[in-house]
Design a protein around this motif. Structure first.
Motif, short mmCIF file in Angstrom:
data_model
loop_
_atom_site.label_atom_id
_atom_site.label_comp_id
_atom_site.label_asym_id
_atom_site.label_seq_id
_atom_site.Cartn_x
_atom_site.Cartn_y
_atom_site.Cartn_z
N LYS A 182 0.84 -1.21 0.00
CA LYS A 182 0.00 0.00 0.00
C LYS A 182 0.87 1.25 0.00
O LYS A 182 2.06 1.20 0.27
N THR A 183 0.21 2.39 -0.27
CA THR A 183 0.89 3.67 -0.14
C THR A 183 0.35 4.36 1.12
O THR A 183 -0.86 4.60 1.23
N VAL A 184 1.24 4.62 2.03
CA VAL A 184 0.84 5.21 3.31
C VAL A 184 1.27 6.68 3.35
O VAL A 184 2.45 6.99 3.14
N GLY A 185 0.32 7.57 3.59
CA GLY A 185 0.63 9.00 3.65
C GLY A 185 0.88 9.45 5.08
O GLY A 185 0.20 9.00 6.00
N VAL A 186 1.87 10.31 5.25
CA VAL A 186 2.14 10.88 6.58
C VAL A 186 2.48 12.35 6.43
O VAL A 186 2.93 12.79 5.37
N GLN A 187 2.29 13.10 7.49
CA GLN A 187 2.65 14.52 7.46
C GLN A 187 4.14 14.69 7.73
O GLN A 187 4.70 14.12 8.67
N LEU A 188 4.75 15.51 6.87
CA LEU A 188 6.18 15.78 6.94
C LEU A 188 6.61 16.33 8.32
O LEU A 188 5.96 17.21 8.87
N GLU A 212 5.81 10.32 10.54
CA GLU A 212 6.76 10.10 9.44
C GLU A 212 7.85 9.13 9.92
O GLU A 212 8.16 8.14 9.26
N GLU A 213 8.36 9.42 11.10
CA GLU A 213 9.41 8.55 11.66
C GLU A 213 8.88 7.14 11.90
O GLU A 213 9.53 6.15 11.60
N ASP A 252 -2.86 1.88 15.80
CA ASP A 252 -1.56 1.27 15.61
C ASP A 252 -1.12 0.58 16.90
O ASP A 252 -0.88 1.24 17.91
N PRO A 253 -1.04 -0.75 16.89
CA PRO A 253 -0.68 -1.45 18.11
C PRO A 253 0.80 -1.25 18.48
O PRO A 253 1.19 -1.49 19.62
N THR A 254 1.59 -0.79 17.51
CA THR A 254 3.03 -0.65 17.78
C THR A 254 3.37 0.73 18.34
O THR A 254 4.50 0.98 18.72
N SER A 255 2.39 1.62 18.35
CA SER A 255 2.68 3.02 18.71
C SER A 255 3.12 3.18 20.17
O SER A 255 2.54 2.59 21.07
N SER A 256 4.17 3.97 20.36
CA SER A 256 4.64 4.21 21.74
C SER A 256 5.08 5.67 21.87
O SER A 256 6.08 5.98 22.48
N SER A 257 4.32 6.54 21.20
CA SER A 257 4.74 7.95 21.15
C SER A 257 4.55 8.66 22.48
O SER A 257 3.65 8.33 23.25
N PRO A 258 5.41 9.64 22.75
CA PRO A 258 5.25 10.42 23.98
C PRO A 258 4.06 11.38 23.87
O PRO A 258 3.52 11.56 22.77
N GLY A 259 3.67 11.96 24.98
CA GLY A 259 2.53 12.87 24.99
C GLY A 259 2.87 14.23 24.36
O GLY A 259 4.02 14.51 24.03
N MET A 260 1.83 15.04 24.19
CA MET A 260 2.01 16.37 23.61
C MET A 260 2.40 17.38 24.68
O MET A 260 1.92 17.30 25.81
N ALA A 261 3.25 18.31 24.29
CA ALA A 261 3.68 19.32 25.24
C ALA A 261 3.87 20.65 24.52
O ALA A 261 3.94 20.69 23.28
N VAL A 262 3.95 21.73 25.29
CA VAL A 262 4.25 23.04 24.71
C VAL A 262 5.76 23.08 24.50
O VAL A 262 6.52 22.64 25.36
N ALA A 263 6.19 23.58 23.33
CA ALA A 263 7.63 23.66 23.05
C ALA A 263 8.10 25.12 23.11
O ALA A 263 7.35 26.04 22.79
N PHE A 264 9.36 25.29 23.54
CA PHE A 264 9.94 26.63 23.72
C PHE A 264 11.37 26.65 23.15
O PHE A 264 12.00 25.59 23.05
#
Ligand code: ARG
Length: 252
Positions: free
Chosen positions: A139-145, A150-151, A206-218
């Motif tokens: 398949k072709t999988v689209g992701v945001q740059l 993407e990673e 996605d059962p493989t997902s292990s992403s960290p939470g969202m935070a404010v960046a500075f």
């Protein structure tokens, strides 16, 4: 000697007045100082624009609450997601709220607040033909740059043989899906579920997902980190953060 003392006083006055400036967010005329927030308003329910072109979403309200609490006037700058880290590094913005996951890699270039939300990842497609990561084969999988998706997709690609299409805007990702230019959109779960509901799409977590939470960046070493952490803590304790989540992210 006298000259030395005089010079010392001048320096001291200068230092004190500089300290005065940075510890207060209102300038001399009593006007509020601006707090410039960078975002990528292509990512409902976190940040998007309504039909009047106004910024709306979870992050937008959270940013307003932060600015209000700290006594700043909020200015929002909309840009591409993959330009946000650069905007922080060059001090073009004071902070970023863009559903940005606080990854270790990004932490090398920016500072993060404490995490304020966690979503996970989802695969979105038009017909329920895929129900496992293995079935992405061919398949072709689209992701945001520039996103963690993407990673993540590149990592999954080591196991399963599929193509990746990069787009620089999360809304375009769904258009690509609807016009069959991609088979699957791989994205943040809360954002993906919103599109699934709105446009009758299918998906699986996605059962493989292990992403960290969202935070404010500075920018690195920004003095705002501590202030914003305090506001987040307060909003967590008084239930304001949960209220925002109920309003914008009920289903995730
Ligand atoms: N959480 C993901 C990341 O940090 C995606 C964020 C995308 N945000 C956006 N406003 N388009 O990489």
């Amino acid at each position: 000697m006298k000259k030395g003392i005089g010079f010392g006083i001048i320096i001291l006055t200068l230092v004190l007045s500089l300290m005065g400036c940075s510890s207060s967010s209102a300038n001399e005329s009593g006007q509020k100082e601006k707090l410039v927030m960078g975002t990528s308003a292509d990512f409902a329910p976190f940040e998007s624009r309504n039909s009047e072109g106004e910024f709306v979403g979870f992050d937008i309200e959270l940013a307003h609450a932060i600015a209000e609490e700290l006594g700043y006037e909020l200015e929002i700058k909309d840009m591409k997601f993959d330009g946000l880290i650069g905007a922080l590094q060059t001090n073009r913005v004071d902070m970023v709220l863009a559903g940005m996951s606080a990854t270790e890699k990004r932490s090398k270039n920016v500072d993060f607040s404490t995490e304020y939300n966690h979503s996970g990842e989802i695969f979105v497609f038009s017909e329920a033909t895929i129900s496992s990561v293995e079935e992405l084969e061919g398949k072709t999988v689209g992701v945001q740059l520039g996103t963690i998706q993407e990673e993540g997709a590149k990592k999954l690609q080591e196991e399963v043989d599929f193509d990746i299409k990069l787009v620089d805007n999360s809304t375009t990702l769904i258009q690509e899906l609807n016009s069959n230019r991609i088979d699957v959109a791989y994205m943040d779960k809360a954002a993906g579920e919103g599109y699934m509901k709105e446009q009758n799409l299918e998906g699986f977590d996605d059962p493989t997902s292990s992403s960290p939470g969202m935070a404010v960046a500075f920018p690195v070493e920004s003095e705002l980190v501590e202030d914003v952490n305090q506001v987040l803590k307060k909003m967590e304790e008084n239930g304001e953060l949960d209220k925002l989540k109920e309003k914008w992210l009920q289903d995730s």
